[in-house]
Design a protein around this motif. Sequence first.
Motif, PDB file in Angstrom:
ATOM      1  N   ASN A  77      23.193 -40.762   7.352  1.00  0.00           N
ATOM      2  CA  ASN A  77      23.883 -39.523   7.693  1.00  0.00           C
ATOM      3  C   ASN A  77      24.766 -39.001   6.567  1.00  0.00           C
ATOM      4  O   ASN A  77      25.399 -37.967   6.692  1.00  0.00           O
ATOM      5  N   MET A  79      25.252 -36.903   3.437  1.00  0.00           N
ATOM      6  CA  MET A  79      24.520 -35.735   2.941  1.00  0.00           C
ATOM      7  C   MET A  79      24.811 -35.549   1.460  1.00  0.00           C
ATOM      8  O   MET A  79      25.972 -35.482   1.043  1.00  0.00           O
ATOM      9  N   GLU A 103      22.418 -29.949   1.436  1.00  0.00           N
ATOM     10  CA  GLU A 103      22.643 -31.365   1.153  1.00  0.00           C
ATOM     11  C   GLU A 103      21.951 -32.322   2.113  1.00  0.00           C
ATOM     12  O   GLU A 103      21.891 -33.525   1.860  1.00  0.00           O
ATOM     13  N   GLY A 104      21.434 -31.807   3.223  1.00  0.00           N
ATOM     14  CA  GLY A 104      20.831 -32.689   4.215  1.00  0.00           C
ATOM     15  C   GLY A 104      19.512 -33.286   3.753  1.00  0.00           C
ATOM     16  O   GLY A 104      18.755 -32.657   3.000  1.00  0.00           O
ATOM     17  N   SER A 105      19.235 -34.492   4.209  1.00  0.00           N
ATOM     18  CA  SER A 105      17.953 -35.131   3.927  1.00  0.00           C
ATOM     19  C   SER A 105      16.852 -34.434   4.712  1.00  0.00           C
ATOM     20  O   SER A 105      17.114 -33.614   5.609  1.00  0.00           O
ATOM     21  N   LEU A 143      23.679 -28.329   5.905  1.00  0.00           N
ATOM     22  CA  LEU A 143      22.450 -29.020   6.306  1.00  0.00           C
ATOM     23  C   LEU A 143      21.315 -28.669   5.355  1.00  0.00           C
ATOM     24  O   LEU A 143      20.561 -29.548   4.915  1.00  0.00           O
ATOM     25  N   ILE A 151      17.389 -35.104   8.379  1.00  0.00           N
ATOM     26  CA  ILE A 151      18.476 -34.303   8.950  1.00  0.00           C
ATOM     27  C   ILE A 151      18.024 -32.864   9.157  1.00  0.00           C
ATOM     28  O   ILE A 151      18.334 -32.242  10.183  1.00  0.00           O
TER      29      ILE A 151
END
Length: 389
Positions: free
Chosen positions: A224, A226, A103-105, A100, A108
């Motif tokens: 969603n 990532m 790589e999460g936005s 998370l 996110i």
Amino acid sequence: MNSAYFSEEHELFRASFKDFLQKEVVPHIDKWEKTGTIERFIWKKFGDMGFLGLTYPETYGGLNLDLFYTVVFLEELQKIHSSGFAAAMWAHTYLAMTHLNAEGSEQIKRDYLAPSILGDKIGALCITEPFGGSDVAGMKTTAIKKGNSYIINGSKTFITNGVYADYYVVAAKTNVELGNKGISIFLVDTKCAGISATKLDKLGWRASDTAEIAFDNVEIPLENLMGEEGKGFPYIMQHFALERLIMAVNAHARAEYALEYTIDYMSKREAFGKTIDKFQALRHTLVNHATDVEHCKIFNYAAVSRLIKGEYVVKEATMAKLKSTKVADDTIYSCLQMLGGYGYMEDYPLARLFRDSRLGPIGGGTSEILREILSKMIIDNKDYQPAVK
């Protein structure tokens, strides 16, 4: 204190965390081992104390501390007589949440990383598949783009926190023809339709929830995804270094705990007119194991230190896990033997520790796979590289 790596602040944290575990966790361990379910309230208590966000950015509620606080966290969790409970905590905090954060936005991170740090959401990392094992590149789960969505089909297994997680970090193929270059990483909320999770019955780690998960036409939004599409495999490989170091630290810590417990037991157990810690055969066996454990511990600390400095320590992390998990198994086997019949009894910690430790050489890449990775690096001069964003 190992002053080369741990400051006074680290040791103050150790004392505080140890006290927290004894008061808030240990009284519930036997119940959780029997039921196989860790009650939600303890996740919230961990979150309230900041224990789930030690190394994460303050922006999302973390404490932004160095990785040796994580080492303390891992070591103390191995000393409360439940590697299953420990696994649930570190799999959430350093497997799912690592992806998370990396790589999460931004969305996110706000919706899932921040609540994970607070203990309001529980995460699980879903990579391994039935009959796939360590062959990550051979995964069959797919995520096919359809309009404004991805449709996920497939299955994952041996997933820690798989039943009671609030979200999954899922690896799936967005292009089946590209092999490992076609793998991507996704955030999947467990409320999505088409997900089913089946709890697995295990030899050890009884307190942790381990599941097989099926995805049947699970629809998730494009947002969603990532990181970049097709970059999932290098993302996974990059984070494997941390996972393997975590498992190496776990191994040296549980072996150290086994030695401490056994030495104390031997100092009280009498045979033939003296305590059994005076018998040379037993003394020398314990000293050999203590030497091996100390070697692993110092190597593991050095690898963590290099990781903190930004070095790509895939070789060192692989070596650390390979050696430390073997040393832990051998040490705990001998410690159980030192207790004689009592070592085989569930009223004593060595029986559970023996079962729990056996997962070490299997999870996070089997020892056989790790030897092959190291063979490619050492013999074939293969140069693994981190993912480039």
